[in-house]
Write an enzyme that holds these catalytic residues in place. Structure first.
Site, PDB file in Angstrom:
ATOM      1  N   CYS A 174      39.134   2.210   8.176  1.00 13.99           N
ATOM      2  CA  CYS A 174      39.539   2.585   7.236  1.00 13.99           C
ATOM      3  C   CYS A 174      37.852   2.880   7.630  1.00 13.99           C
ATOM      4  O   CYS A 174      36.965   4.378   7.509  1.00 13.99           O
ATOM      5  CB  CYS A 174      39.279   2.449   5.674  1.00 13.99           C
ATOM      6  SG  CYS A 174      38.599   1.323   5.354  1.00 13.99           S
ATOM      7  N   HIS A 209      36.694  -0.396   0.643  1.00 16.47           N
ATOM      8  CA  HIS A 209      37.401   0.795   1.578  1.00 16.47           C
ATOM      9  C   HIS A 209      37.146   1.972   1.394  1.00 16.47           C
ATOM     10  O   HIS A 209      35.824   2.460   1.320  1.00 16.47           O
ATOM     11  CB  HIS A 209      38.193   1.104   0.116  1.00 16.47           C
ATOM     12  CG  HIS A 209      39.351   2.313   1.286  1.00 16.47           C
ATOM     13  ND1 HIS A 209      40.477   2.677   2.749  1.00 16.47           N
ATOM     14  CD2 HIS A 209      39.910   3.902   0.505  1.00 16.47           C
ATOM     15  CE1 HIS A 209      40.929   2.966   2.448  1.00 16.47           C
ATOM     16  NE2 HIS A 209      40.089   4.250   1.648  1.00 16.47           N
TER      17      HIS A 209
END
Length: 426
Positions: free
Chosen positions: A36, A342
């Site tokens: 990510c 994330h």
């Protein structure tokens, strides 16, 4: 992203999109196991249109020349082209070739651990710039085999994409951001070491020092491709940039050696922007080492970021001193530590905003942007007495901000700065 979700987003976009933006594509990127950090930066750069156009032009130039190359730039160009040439407006694509090449080129990314998005951004733009410079060298060598420029023994010294390293105007030293040394201490022209990465991202800082004894002012210029700024609780980007340019007094052991006085003197120094870049990349320094925890943790401070930004911490002789910027993309970190959490991306496409969360793409209301400023109380580093391993609360905090100069986007039909966006001055 499922077919239902894609078609729904496509309908929502079509109702708010202008005619000029009708060919834009919105594709999520598949996560190959903690990638990510890579997906978020790629999405941000894809919607920085000057960068995207240069990458696509690179691919087109290679195609016309018939050259066949396999490097990180060609992999990125193929990915951008694949997104831009899709028949459907919305969908998901797997950046497998790019990720494979990235892991092969740099062992830092050759694992399934979470990486730092800012480190990846630095690596990517420096790698692109180095590749372009080496191609220029190869072209010059080919064109001047019988000239004075000798073949071989070529060294590329590419400076990292951060502020703070000195520019050198002295012959015999490697120049900032891509100095080229060839055999016989010959230097290539500056045009040979300036790439479109520099044209887009490079600005100039000037470090001004004033001797408090003789009042002599000296200055030293430094190039930068992005700015890393400290963050404080419940502040704004404007405040952080003001702090970046605050006057500092040099005294005691930190006294300044004044050439005019020929001795160490008390002095004042400050850093100001001499040349604002076309595309301003701001990195918020949200990770710090906390001794009680014996590790790095995240500063989830609430730092409000404006949709419009005017820089006022500029030098008196600054080029484009009154330049206005529009926020075009934001990389957001969600989580409590650098190695956990994330990354997602907020991007502006004409008159609306979207959030890219790997393969998920959704519209985002402007009113929701403030939710990504951070927390008003920093729960991540506050610990109950006697408990240094207390649970840490996650947060969604802007980490890298991309501001595009409005005058740079004047000819871009997809760039629309009309509206009631907040303006913050620095």
């Amino acid at each position: 992203m499922g077919a239902t979700g894609s078609s729904q987003l496509e309908k929502e976009i079509s109702t708010t999109e202008s005619v000029n933006n009708a060919n834009e594509h919105y594709y999520g990127l598949v996560n190959f196991g903690n990638t990510c950090y890579c997906n978020s930066v790629i999405q941000a750069l894809f919607f920085c249109r000057p960068f995207r156009e240069k990458v696509l032009n690179y691919k087109q130039t290679l195609k016309k020349s018939g050259a066949s190359k396999d490097n990180l730039v060609t992999c990125l160009a193929d990915l951008f082209h694949s997104i831009a040439s899709q028949k459907r407006r919305v969908g998901t694509i797997a950046p497998k070739r790019f990720i494979t090449k990235l892991k092969k080129e740099n062992e830092l990314f050759d694992n399934y651990m979470q990486q730092d998005a800012h480190e990846f951004f630095n690596y990517l733009i420096n790698t692109i710039s180095e590749t372009l410079i080496q191609e220029k060298i190869a072209e010059r060598e080919k064109a001047s085999r019988h000239g004075t420029l000798k073949k071989g023994n070529v060294t590329v010294n590419l400076a990292p994409a951060t502020a703070g390293l000195p520019r050198s105007d002295e012959k015999g030293t490697s120049e900032r951001n891509g100095g080229i040394t060839v055999e016989g201490n010959e230097f290539l022209n500056k045009s040979d070491t300036t790439t479109w990465i520099h044209e887009i991202f490079q600005g100039i800082l000037t470090n001004e020092t004033r001797c408090l004894s003789c009042e002599t002012v000296s200055s030293k210029d430094e190039d930068f491709l992005d700015l890393s700024i400290d963050v404080e609780q419940n502040t704004s980007i404007s405040h952080c940039l003001r702090v970046f340019s605050e006057t500092e007094t040099l005294c005691g052991d930190q006294k300044y050696f004044c050439e005019t006085c020929s001795s160490k003197q008390e002095a004042q120094k400050r850093m100001r922007i001499k040349k604002p870049p076309q595309l301003l990349a701001l990195h918020l320094k949200r990770f710090k080492f906390v001794e009680p925890l014996n590790r790095h943790t995240k500063l989830s401070y609430r730092v409000v970021f404006p949709l419009e930004l005017r820089l006022f911490n500029v030098s008196d002789d600054a080029e484009y001193g009154d330049r206005m910027y529009d926020l075009v993309a934001t990389v957001v970190h969600c989580g409590a530590t650098p190695n956990r959490g994330h990354y997602i991306t907020l991007v502006k496409s004409n008159s609306f905003w979207l959030v890219f969360d790997d393969d998920i793409v959704e519209k985002l209301e402007v009113s929701s942007m403030e939710e990504f400023s951070g927390m008003s109380t920093d729960a991540n580093i506050q610990m109950p007495p006697g408990n240094q391993s207390a649970p840490q609360k996650n947060s969604e905090s802007a980490y890298i901000l991309f501001y595009q100069a409005r005058d740079y986007a004047a000819d871009d039909p997809n760039h629309n700065h009309k509206g009631k966006n907040s303006t913050h001055s620095v």
